[in-house]
Write an enzyme that holds these catalytic residues in place. Structure first.
Site, PDB file in Angstrom:
ATOM      1  CG  ASP A  24       2.086   7.127   3.634  1.00 25.05           C
ATOM      2  OD1 ASP A  24       2.016   8.143   2.918  1.00 25.05           O
ATOM      3  OD2 ASP A  24       1.095   6.432   3.915  1.00 25.05           O
ATOM      4  N   GLY A  25       3.254   9.846   4.837  1.00 30.37           N
ATOM      5  CA  GLY A  25       2.710  10.811   5.802  1.00 30.37           C
ATOM      6  C   GLY A  25       3.302  12.208   5.665  1.00 30.37           C
ATOM      7  N   GLY A  27       2.738  14.529   3.400  1.00 32.62           N
ATOM      8  CA  GLY A  27       1.713  15.522   3.055  1.00 32.62           C
ATOM      9  C   GLY A  27       0.912  15.908   4.283  1.00 32.62           C
ATOM     10  CG  HIS A  41       7.018  15.640  -0.430  1.00 33.10           C
ATOM     11  ND1 HIS A  41       6.627  14.390   0.001  1.00 33.10           N
ATOM     12  CD2 HIS A  41       6.012  16.083  -1.224  1.00 33.10           C
ATOM     13  CE1 HIS A  41       5.448  14.096  -0.507  1.00 33.10           C
ATOM     14  NE2 HIS A  41       5.046  15.108  -1.259  1.00 33.10           N
ATOM     15  CB  THR A  70       5.240   3.084 -11.321  1.00 26.98           C
ATOM     16  OG1 THR A  70       4.652   2.157 -10.395  1.00 26.98           O
ATOM     17  CG2 THR A  70       6.588   2.565 -11.737  1.00 26.98           C
ATOM     18  CD  GLU A  71       1.634   2.566  -9.106  1.00 24.86           C
ATOM     19  OE1 GLU A  71       2.505   2.554  -8.204  1.00 24.86           O
ATOM     20  OE2 GLU A  71       1.658   1.777 -10.069  1.00 24.86           O
ATOM     21  NE  ARG A  75       1.624  11.405  -4.359  1.00 24.80           N
ATOM     22  CZ  ARG A  75       1.740  11.339  -3.053  1.00 24.80           C
ATOM     23  NH1 ARG A  75       2.287  12.344  -2.403  1.00 24.80           N
ATOM     24  NH2 ARG A  75       1.345  10.294  -2.384  1.00 24.80           N
ATOM     25  CG  LEU A 135      23.340   1.701   5.057  1.00 24.10           C
ATOM     26  CD1 LEU A 135      22.623   0.522   5.702  1.00 24.10           C
ATOM     27  CD2 LEU A 135      22.773   3.009   5.607  1.00 24.10           C
ATOM     28  NE  ARG A 198      -2.952   2.374   0.993  1.00 24.82           N
ATOM     29  CZ  ARG A 198      -3.931   3.089   1.559  1.00 24.82           C
ATOM     30  NH1 ARG A 198      -4.954   2.493   2.110  1.00 24.82           N
ATOM     31  NH2 ARG A 198      -3.866   4.406   1.565  1.00 24.82           N
ATOM     32  CB  SER A 200       1.634   1.174  -1.274  1.00 20.73           C
ATOM     33  OG  SER A 200       0.591   1.556  -0.431  1.00 20.73           O
ATOM     34  CD  GLU A 211       8.198 -11.236  10.873  1.00 24.92           C
ATOM     35  OE1 GLU A 211       7.168 -10.749  11.385  1.00 24.92           O
ATOM     36  OE2 GLU A 211       8.321 -12.448  10.604  1.00 24.92           O
TER      37      GLU A 211
HETATM   38  C1  FPP Z   1       4.595   9.709   0.701  1.00 23.04           C
HETATM   39  O1  FPP Z   1       3.944  10.649   1.557  1.00 23.04           O
HETATM   40  C2  FPP Z   1       5.868  10.268   0.244  1.00 23.04           C
HETATM   41  C3  FPP Z   1       6.240  10.421  -1.064  1.00 23.04           C
HETATM   42  C4  FPP Z   1       5.359  10.050  -2.171  1.00 23.04           C
HETATM   43  C5  FPP Z   1       7.532  11.044  -1.434  1.00 23.04           C
HETATM   44  C6  FPP Z   1       8.706  10.711  -0.551  1.00 23.04           C
HETATM   45  C7  FPP Z   1       9.809  11.633  -0.892  1.00 23.04           C
HETATM   46  C8  FPP Z   1      10.720  12.133  -0.039  1.00 23.04           C
HETATM   47  C9  FPP Z   1      10.806  11.742   1.394  1.00 23.04           C
HETATM   48  C10 FPP Z   1      11.722  13.185  -0.484  1.00 23.04           C
HETATM   49  C11 FPP Z   1      12.710  12.824  -1.555  1.00 23.04           C
HETATM   50  C12 FPP Z   1      13.438  11.543  -1.389  1.00 23.04           C
HETATM   51  C13 FPP Z   1      14.774  11.400  -1.201  1.00 23.04           C
HETATM   52  C14 FPP Z   1      15.341  10.023  -1.287  1.00 23.04           C
HETATM   53  C15 FPP Z   1      15.701  12.508  -0.891  1.00 23.04           C
HETATM   54  P1  FPP Z   1       2.563  11.304   1.096  1.00 23.04           P
HETATM   55  O2  FPP Z   1       2.853  12.524   0.321  1.00 23.04           O
HETATM   56  O3  FPP Z   1       1.745  10.282   0.371  1.00 23.04           O
HETATM   57  O4  FPP Z   1       1.914  11.669   2.472  1.00 23.04           O
HETATM   58  P2  FPP Z   1       0.359  11.736   2.797  1.00 23.04           P
HETATM   59  O5  FPP Z   1      -0.145  10.311   2.794  1.00 23.04           O
HETATM   60  O6  FPP Z   1       0.331  12.335   4.152  1.00 23.04           O
HETATM   61  O7  FPP Z   1      -0.284  12.593   1.759  1.00 23.04           O
END
Ligand code: FPP
Length: 245
Positions: A24-25, A27, A41, A70-71, A75, A135, A198, A200, A211
């Site tokens: 997360d984070g 964006g 991303h 799924t949510e 976007r 892994l 959370r 999510s 944990e």
């Molecule tokens: C959440 O951050 C991130 C996502 C919904 C997408 C995650 C995708 C990648 C890291 C790239 C593709 C994946 C692989 C496996 C190569 P957010 O957009 O919700 O961030 P924000 O809370 O700051 O808006």
């Protein structure tokens, strides 16, 4: 070797077997820099690549990441497209390097609705993975914890209807075998950067005794030292699994 650089021999013995992460984070990371969210991303996918290699060096056996829920279809189409393109790029590169890095790839989620090209890449990486022993990286894509539990319940119901099992045979052990994670131990540690505390809809079934580690760092900023901090925090916890010690 990274392991000895960051951990004592005693700590290495307590290394989590399965680590999961909510990426997360992305964006916010981009917005803070005046960049489009999609740049976040892109940076996030690099962090994922580095994190998987680091987990492998540490001797962690399973690394599960939440790439697309799924949510997340809610976007903007452009953002979804970029995430899928990054995913495709990662799979193409993984096909080339998996054997050398001894990394296996596995997927949690309903991949049947993804683009045909992506589905083929997923199949190909799964085939290559059968020959690896290192892994195991589980990529959750079009994944939802509730959807997964409903899928498992549906499979069990179908087996009752077909007479293969009786309703009384439905136990949590049986349902575990119908989850995407069948044969994979539950996550020991779930890391959530990005400041939100959370779950999510991530690994709802599997996280019964996991944990959690939350940090305000944004996913693209997560470096080796941050993962080490999360793992050390895990090592200092007293897991009781509902018992007394
Ligand atoms: C959440 O951050 C991130 C996502 C919904 C997408 C995650 C995708 C990648 C890291 C790239 C593709 C994946 C692989 C496996 C190569 P957010 O957009 O919700 O961030 P924000 O809370 O700051 O808006």
């Amino acid at each position: 070797m990274s392991k000895e650089k960051f951990f004592t021999a005693q700590e290495i013995e307590r290394m989590p077997i399965h680590i999961a992460a909510i990426m997360d984070g992305n964006g916010r990371w981009a917005t803070k820099r005046g960049l489009p969210r999609t740049a976040g991303h892109k940076a996030g996918s690099e962090t994922f690549r580095r994190a998987a290699e680091f987990m492998s060096e540490l001797g962690v056996k399973y690394f599960t990441v939440y790439a697309f829920s799924t949510e997340n279809w809610k976007r903007p189409a452009e953002e979804v497209k970029v995430i899928m393109t990054l995913f495709e790029r990662y799979l193409n590169e993984a096909i080339e390097s998996m054997a050398e890095k001894n990394i296996r790839l596995n997927f949690f989620g309903d991949t049947s609705v993804l683009d045909g090209k992506l589905q083929k890449l997923i199949e190909r990486t799964q085939q290559i993975s059968t020959a690896q022993s290192g892994l195991c990286v589980n990529v959750c894509i079009n994944y939802g914890g509730r959807q997964e539990i409903a899928m498992a319940a549906k499979k069990a119901a179908e087996e009752v209807v077909s007479g293969k099992i009786k309703a009384d045979d439905i136990t949590h052990e049986l349902l575990s075998r119908y989850m995407y994670s069948a044969d994979i131990p539950d996550p020991d540690l779930i890391i959530r950067p990005g400041g939100e505390q959370r779950v999510s809809n991530f690994l709802l079934w599997q996280s019964a005794y996991s944990e959690y580690y939350f940090t305000d760092k944004l996913w693209p900023d997560m470096a080796e030292a941050d993962f080490v901090e999360a793992i050390k925090s895990f090592m200092n916890r007293n897991r009781r699994f509902g018992g007394l010690k």
